[in-house]
Design a protein around this motif. Structure first.
Motif, PDB file in Angstrom:
ATOM      1  N   GLU A 270     -49.068 -53.653 -89.769  1.00  0.00           N
ATOM      2  CA  GLU A 270     -48.928 -52.948 -88.660  1.00  0.00           C
ATOM      3  C   GLU A 270     -49.710 -53.675 -87.737  1.00  0.00           C
ATOM      4  OE1 GLU A 270     -50.274 -48.999 -88.608  1.00  0.00           O
ATOM      5  OE2 GLU A 270     -48.819 -48.144 -90.086  1.00  0.00           O
ATOM      6  N   CYS A 271     -48.895 -54.433 -86.906  1.00  0.00           N
ATOM      7  CA  CYS A 271     -49.410 -55.461 -86.052  1.00  0.00           C
ATOM      8  C   CYS A 271     -49.766 -54.592 -84.721  1.00  0.00           C
ATOM      9  CB  CYS A 271     -48.237 -56.338 -85.451  1.00  0.00           C
ATOM     10  SG  CYS A 271     -48.529 -57.441 -84.133  1.00  0.00           S
ATOM     11  N   GLU A 272     -50.771 -54.707 -84.378  1.00  0.00           N
ATOM     12  CA  GLU A 272     -51.356 -53.622 -83.165  1.00  0.00           C
ATOM     13  C   GLU A 272     -52.103 -54.400 -82.002  1.00  0.00           C
ATOM     14  OE1 GLU A 272     -52.920 -49.816 -84.480  1.00  0.00           O
ATOM     15  OE2 GLU A 272     -51.680 -49.902 -86.307  1.00  0.00           O
ATOM     16  N   LEU A 273     -51.887 -54.049 -80.707  1.00  0.00           N
ATOM     17  CA  LEU A 273     -52.847 -54.483 -79.814  1.00  0.00           C
ATOM     18  C   LEU A 273     -54.019 -53.631 -79.833  1.00  0.00           C
ATOM     19  CD1 LEU A 273     -53.404 -56.245 -77.285  1.00  0.00           C
ATOM     20  CD2 LEU A 273     -52.230 -54.325 -75.917  1.00  0.00           C
TER      21      LEU A 273
ATOM     22  N   GLU B 187     -40.821 -57.151 -84.549  1.00  0.00           N
ATOM     23  CA  GLU B 187     -40.777 -57.465 -83.090  1.00  0.00           C
ATOM     24  C   GLU B 187     -40.537 -56.260 -82.235  1.00  0.00           C
ATOM     25  OE1 GLU B 187     -39.153 -61.119 -80.252  1.00  0.00           O
ATOM     26  OE2 GLU B 187     -37.936 -60.590 -81.941  1.00  0.00           O
ATOM     27  N   GLY B 188     -41.504 -56.333 -81.353  1.00  0.00           N
ATOM     28  CA  GLY B 188     -41.499 -55.199 -80.197  1.00  0.00           C
ATOM     29  C   GLY B 188     -42.331 -55.617 -79.103  1.00  0.00           C
TER      30      GLY B 188
ATOM     31  N   ILE C 224     -59.953 -49.478 -79.642  1.00  0.00           N
ATOM     32  CA  ILE C 224     -58.786 -48.431 -79.748  1.00  0.00           C
ATOM     33  C   ILE C 224     -57.514 -49.429 -80.355  1.00  0.00           C
ATOM     34  CG2 ILE C 224     -57.057 -46.902 -78.456  1.00  0.00           C
ATOM     35  CD1 ILE C 224     -59.240 -46.714 -76.219  1.00  0.00           C
ATOM     36  N   LEU C 225     -57.104 -49.117 -81.580  1.00  0.00           N
ATOM     37  CA  LEU C 225     -56.009 -49.730 -82.180  1.00  0.00           C
ATOM     38  C   LEU C 225     -54.766 -48.912 -81.612  1.00  0.00           C
ATOM     39  CD1 LEU C 225     -58.412 -50.763 -83.817  1.00  0.00           C
ATOM     40  CD2 LEU C 225     -56.875 -50.963 -85.829  1.00  0.00           C
ATOM     41  N   THR C 226     -53.853 -49.490 -80.902  1.00  0.00           N
ATOM     42  CA  THR C 226     -52.929 -48.769 -80.240  1.00  0.00           C
ATOM     43  C   THR C 226     -51.596 -48.476 -80.685  1.00  0.00           C
ATOM     44  OG1 THR C 226     -52.096 -50.897 -78.923  1.00  0.00           O
ATOM     45  CG2 THR C 226     -53.674 -49.286 -77.896  1.00  0.00           C
ATOM     46  N   GLY C 227     -51.343 -48.670 -81.962  1.00  0.00           N
ATOM     47  CA  GLY C 227     -50.282 -48.459 -82.676  1.00  0.00           C
ATOM     48  C   GLY C 227     -49.272 -49.643 -82.928  1.00  0.00           C
ATOM     49  N   THR C 228     -48.107 -49.256 -83.865  1.00  0.00           N
ATOM     50  CA  THR C 228     -47.401 -50.417 -84.117  1.00  0.00           C
ATOM     51  C   THR C 228     -46.032 -50.030 -83.893  1.00  0.00           C
ATOM     52  OG1 THR C 228     -46.582 -52.133 -85.961  1.00  0.00           O
ATOM     53  CG2 THR C 228     -46.695 -49.720 -86.524  1.00  0.00           C
ATOM     54  N   PRO C 229     -44.944 -51.105 -83.467  1.00  0.00           N
ATOM     55  CA  PRO C 229     -43.487 -50.839 -83.317  1.00  0.00           C
ATOM     56  C   PRO C 229     -42.924 -50.687 -84.711  1.00  0.00           C
ATOM     57  CG  PRO C 229     -43.938 -53.152 -82.870  1.00  0.00           C
ATOM     58  CD  PRO C 229     -45.260 -52.373 -82.996  1.00  0.00           C
ATOM     59  N   LYS C 230     -41.565 -50.454 -84.685  1.00  0.00           N
ATOM     60  CA  LYS C 230     -40.760 -50.458 -85.733  1.00  0.00           C
ATOM     61  C   LYS C 230     -40.727 -51.850 -86.605  1.00  0.00           C
ATOM     62  CE  LYS C 230     -36.161 -51.502 -84.133  1.00  0.00           C
ATOM     63  NZ  LYS C 230     -34.841 -51.200 -84.010  1.00  0.00           N
TER      64      LYS C 230
END
Length: 254
Positions: free
Chosen positions: A98-101, A184-185, A213-219
């Motif tokens: 899960e790639c996350e900012l 990619e998102g 804060i790990l802000t989540g991942t796109p599809k």
């Protein structure tokens, strides 16, 4: 651009800086990327992680967009640095990246208004928050084995100063598995923006400098295998490399 890291070199821990693409230690020495052990760029404190915070990811999993942030906590044992290894247990069938900012707080925050939220941010980094679907009981509240396993969340390599990121809500996220683009998102697809998350969390608890804060991942999260090299990168923030290893790399005792 101000990029700061934490590394181990020569038996000591150093701050390191990106100087025109080269790595300089806080004592002035220059080193190569492979010569150091990369640590999380921020010493882990309280870490919040978001579930289903991208509309396309929620849709991918056949969920409606949540009406309130779905937040869970992560322990400091979960975090490892750039070029670290993450274990995939032999008995699992689906382990995905899960790639996350990551937002790193720079000031004590309590009852912060959305319009003022960015004033409390120190900077940003990249996380790869692996999840094992086999262990997942509830997407809304992932259990401990899904999100708090040792070394399940590589983070780094750099902490980029907030002043160097004009709009963190317009950044491209990409993941590569063995060199192939698989995800990619864009952060513009977050359901709950960074300012909204800071306002939400600071309403009922104090956020401290160094909290993340790990802000989540796109599809686009796909299964990974032992031996895979997974690269998660975010535009302007960094390129985080991680390798998946099996049980044989650990001392397994009955």
């Amino acid at each position: 651009m101000m990029k700061k890291a934490r590394v181990a070199f020569g038996g000591a821990i150093h701050d390191a800086f990106d100087v025109n693409g080269s790595i300089q230690l806080d004592d002035g020495r220059f080193v190569e990327e492979h010569e150091v052990v990369w640590l999380p760029p921020v010493e882990p404190r309280t870490a919040f992680a978001l579930g289903l915070n991208y509309a396309d990811h929620a849709k991918e999993l056949s969920f409606n967009a949540p009406k309130e942030p779905l937040v869970f906590l992560k322990g400091p044992n979960t975090f490892v640095g750039h070029r670290a290894q993450t274990r995939r247990p032999a008995d699992v069938t689906f382990m995905h990246y899960e790639c996350e900012l990551v937002v790193v707080m720079g000031r004590t925050a309590r009852n912060v208004k959305e319009k003022d939220a960015y004033d409390y941010v120190a900077g940003y980094t990249v996380a790869n928050d692996y999840a094992i679907r086999d262990y997942l009981e509830n997407y809304y509240r992932p259990n401990l084995r899904v999100k708090n396993r040792d070394a399940c969340t590589p983070i780094g390599p750099w902490l980029v100063d907030a002043k160097e990121v004009p709009d963190p809500m317009k950044l491209t996220l990409r993941t590569y598995v063995n060199g192939e683009l698989t995800q990619e998102g864009t952060t513009s697809d977050m359901i709950f923006s960074i300012p909204r998350l800071i306002e939400y969390l600071s309403r009922f608890m104090t956020l401290n400098p160094g909290d993340m804060i790990l802000t989540g991942t796109p599809k686009g999260s796909v299964d990974t295998a032992v031996g895979d090299e997974v690269v998660t990168e975010i535009e302007g923030i960094g390129r985080l490399v991680n390798t998946i290893v099996g049980d044989e790399h650990f001392s397994i005792r009955a």
